[in-house]
Design a protein around this motif. Structure first.
Motif, PDB file in Angstrom:
ATOM      1  N   UNK A   1       0.813  -1.216   0.000  1.00  0.00           N
ATOM      2  CA  UNK A   1       0.000   0.000   0.000  1.00  0.00           C
ATOM      3  C   UNK A   1       0.849   1.270   0.000  1.00  0.00           C
ATOM      4  N   UNK A   2       1.925   1.277   0.784  1.00  0.00           N
ATOM      5  CA  UNK A   2       2.752   2.486   0.861  1.00  0.00           C
ATOM      6  C   UNK A   2       3.311   2.870  -0.502  1.00  0.00           C
ATOM      7  N   UNK A   3       3.631   1.839  -1.286  1.00  0.00           N
ATOM      8  CA  UNK A   3       4.212   2.086  -2.607  1.00  0.00           C
ATOM      9  C   UNK A   3       3.222   2.815  -3.503  1.00  0.00           C
ATOM     10  N   UNK A   4       1.929   2.451  -3.399  1.00  0.00           N
ATOM     11  CA  UNK A   4       0.945   2.986  -4.329  1.00  0.00           C
ATOM     12  C   UNK A   4       0.127   4.151  -3.772  1.00  0.00           C
ATOM     13  N   UNK A   5       0.191   4.378  -2.450  1.00  0.00           N
ATOM     14  CA  UNK A   5      -0.528   5.514  -1.893  1.00  0.00           C
ATOM     15  C   UNK A   5       0.033   6.836  -2.409  1.00  0.00           C
TER      16      UNK A   5
ATOM     17  N   UNK B   1      -1.931   5.014 -10.175  1.00  0.00           N
ATOM     18  CA  UNK B   1      -1.499   3.609 -10.262  1.00  0.00           C
ATOM     19  C   UNK B   1      -2.275   2.748  -9.273  1.00  0.00           C
ATOM     20  N   UNK B   2      -2.594   3.315  -8.119  1.00  0.00           N
ATOM     21  CA  UNK B   2      -3.372   2.573  -7.129  1.00  0.00           C
ATOM     22  C   UNK B   2      -4.736   2.204  -7.701  1.00  0.00           C
TER      23      UNK B   2
END
Length: 607
Positions: free
Chosen positions: A219-223, A228-229
């Motif tokens: 989640x941290x990567x896409x938040x 992209x999320x």
């Protein structure tokens, strides 16, 4: 130099994996051609029934089962009795069977071999999934070896039911999702969702394999990248939502039957008082063995304690998924052992995690790398209980159900229906007869269906059910006694125990049902042979001495044994609880270590 070492390591790991697959193949092909009369044969015979009727009727959409809804009204658009299963899953396993039969002819070994393929491919998938989770090829090979010998996975790879292919596609979805996590390639995420949908289509309960993946979402990567999320969520959720909508439409249009779920039944003390011992016994005695059940619990505790990292999050996801699964499928878990099949992936990975932890702790104490020694020790200790569990499942055989079915097929015309009084596994009789069978609700219903469908035969397996009918419903029993006579008995040589009755319509005082509950005089004929712990057990049929004893058309004249009179064999010599499965009597007890039947002198093997 480093590249050369990596290449050698890869070649070595693939060679070992191949050996593991070969070992898994030999375990799974045990009793490959044995009749469908064994442990949980009802599911297998259900799928074979559907396949046989698909070929017979050339209707590849309906799911006709010889022992479900046999006495329902015939639908106007059908030319054969329906016996419609109205099952909630598409008939993917029957499609497999039909495909194999088109190529290799109708038999039982070829479809089983096709199903075994899913089990062997699952070993490959668990290896590659474990390589991503453990970041090491040795634990990955160990997890693959655990799956290769796991009793639940071994036995139900051979059985013709949906669990083996569903497990394969669930694992494939997990592997593709793990590859998405490490590579960020979005097509892996989409393919993972598709794989889980196929698992869902095979067996709805395997959709539970999607829940652990939610705990692994980066989640941290896409938040930080909201666009992209949104794409990631769409790729992951949309296929599942569309499939769910399709199922909702099928339920709304009554094309499939929705079985209501008893939510929260597993959260009541009464559920665990009644079923807890059975569920735990399934896990530690049949499915996973005690040692791997214990190691799995240890692995889960480690993950809950450490929490960080892909492996720990994956196992924590399985922990909570297991709780949800128990809530949703409480009834299934207490009814059969194969409902625990989705957790085989958890057992393989969590037990490997626990073994690695033990090896690390021993290394700290003795300053030596003992990982392979610990793995070998656990494997050796687990082999014997795994063998016992497999032997117990293979030895659960409902002897004579195939013979009874073949006799009824001989006695009746294809369109005839038959009354069958038995339990779930005894329904193999209907499949071997390829006749629609069932049992009425009461005496009045019996008379009404008898007249409506012109029923001429009754089959009772085991005879204790007839004795139970005599005690519990004497008027019903008297009607049968006054209107039917004994046509055939099935006898197990090892104990001289009668395994079934076939009754024919028509009063005959010389072949009175009540008399034959005490003893029977008639002509005996060998019908087939079962191999039991290296010994041959003959199964015979006896028909009244007053009439001729027909010879099975499948037995050549040179192989048929002359019929000989046998007098006064007791029918109910091993008394049991009324209505209890014959598997608790000699029928199961004697049939340990069954394998494909082999010929012996004076009789031949049906192929």
């Amino acid at each position: 130099m480093e590249n050369h070492m990596i290449r050698n390591q890869k070649q070595f790991s693939l060679l070992v994996l191949l050996l593991v697959i070969v070992a898994g193949f030999f375990l799974r092909t045990q009793n490959l051609n044995f009749p469908s009369i064994g442990y949980h044969n009802m599911k297998e015979n259900e799928n074979i029934s559907i396949a046989q009727e698909m070929i017979k009727t050339e209707d590849f959409l309906s799911k006709r089962v010889y022992f479900l809804n046999a006495f329902d009204e015939v639908k106007a658009d059908s030319q054969s009795p329906r016996g419609d299963a109205s099952l909630e899953q598409p008939p993917l396993v029957p499609y497999q069977i039909v495909l194999v039969w088109k190529l290799l002819g109708e038999n039982v070994w070829a479809p089983r071999l096709f199903n075994i393929m899913w089990g062997l491919l699952s070993i490959v998938l668990i290896y590659f999934l474990s390589r991503i989770l453990f970041q090491d090829f040795i634990p990955a090979l160990y997890a693959a070896l655990v799956l290769a010998i796991m009793p639940l996975a071994v036995f139900f790879s051979r059985n013709l039911q949906a669990e083996s292919p569903a497990f394969f596609f669930m694992l494939l979805g997990n592997l593709l999702y793990a590859r998405f996590i490490v590579s960020e390639k979005k097509y892996n995420l989409f393919l993972a969702s598709v794989a889980l949908i196929v698992a869902w289509l095979y067996q709805f309960s395997f959709l539970i394999g999607a829940l652990p993946l939610l705990f692994c979402m980066p989640l941290k990567r896409y938040l930080r990248k909201k666009k992209e999320l949104f794409v990631v969520i769409a790729l992951w959720i949309l296929p599942l939502v569309l499939t769910g909508g399709y199922y909702a439409w099928l339920i709304a249009t009554k094309q499939v039957t929705f079985v209501p779920v008893k939510l929260f039944a597993a959260l009541t003390p009464s559920y665990w008082r009644e079923s807890g011992t059975m569920i735990i016994s399934y896990a530690k005695d049949e499915n996973f063995t005690f040692i791997y059940s214990l190691l799995t619990a240890c692995g889960l505790m480690l993950a809950l304690f450490k929490r960080k990292g892909l492996l720990n999050r994956y196992l924590i996801g399985w922990f909570f998924s297991a709780i949800i699964y128990v809530i949703l499928f409480a009834d299934n878990l207490r009814q059969n052992n194969f409902s625990q099949m989705p957790f085989t992936a958890l057992v393989c990975i969590a037990s490997t995690y626990a073994v690695l932890f033990i090896a690390q702790e021993v290394r700290k104490a003795f300053k030596r790398n003992v990982m392979l020694i610990v793995m070998a020790f656990v494997l050796i200790v687990s082999v014997f209980p795994a063998h016992r569990a497999l032997e117990r499942m293979h030895s659960t055989v409902f002897l004579g159900t195939d013979v009874a079915g073949e006799s009824l097929k001989e006695f009746t015309e294809p369109q005839e229906k038959i009354f069958l009084l038995t339990y779930a596994q005894g329904n193999a009789i209907a499949r071997y007869a390829q006749r629609y069978m069932g049992w009425p609700e009461n005496a009045e219903d019996f008379k009404q269906k008898e007249k409506q469908y012109d029923v001429r035969y009754i089959c009772i397996y085991p005879p204790q059910f007839l004795e139970g009918l005599r005690k519990n419903n004497p008027q019903f029993f008297e009607y049968i006694q006054d209107n039917y006579h004994v046509k055939e008995l099935g006898i197990l040589e090892v104990s001289n125990q009668v395994m079934y009755f076939i009754l024919e319509k028509g009063k005959d005082d010389t072949r009175n049902v009540k008399k034959y509950l005490q003893s029977f005089n008639g002509q005996i004929q060998p019908r087939t042979i079962y191999k039991i712990k290296g010994k041959y057990v003959f199964f015979y049929t006896m028909r009244p001495a007053e009439g001729p004893v027909p010879v099975n058309e499948n037995v050549p004249e040179s192989g048929a044994k002359d019929a000989s009179p046998v007098a006064g064999i007791p029918v109910l010599q091993s008394a049991g609880v009324t209505g209890a499965p014959a598997s608790q009597s000699a029928g199961q007890q004697a049939a340990a270590d069954t394998s494909a039947r082999k010929p012996a002198r004076n009789t031949t093997l049906k192929k």
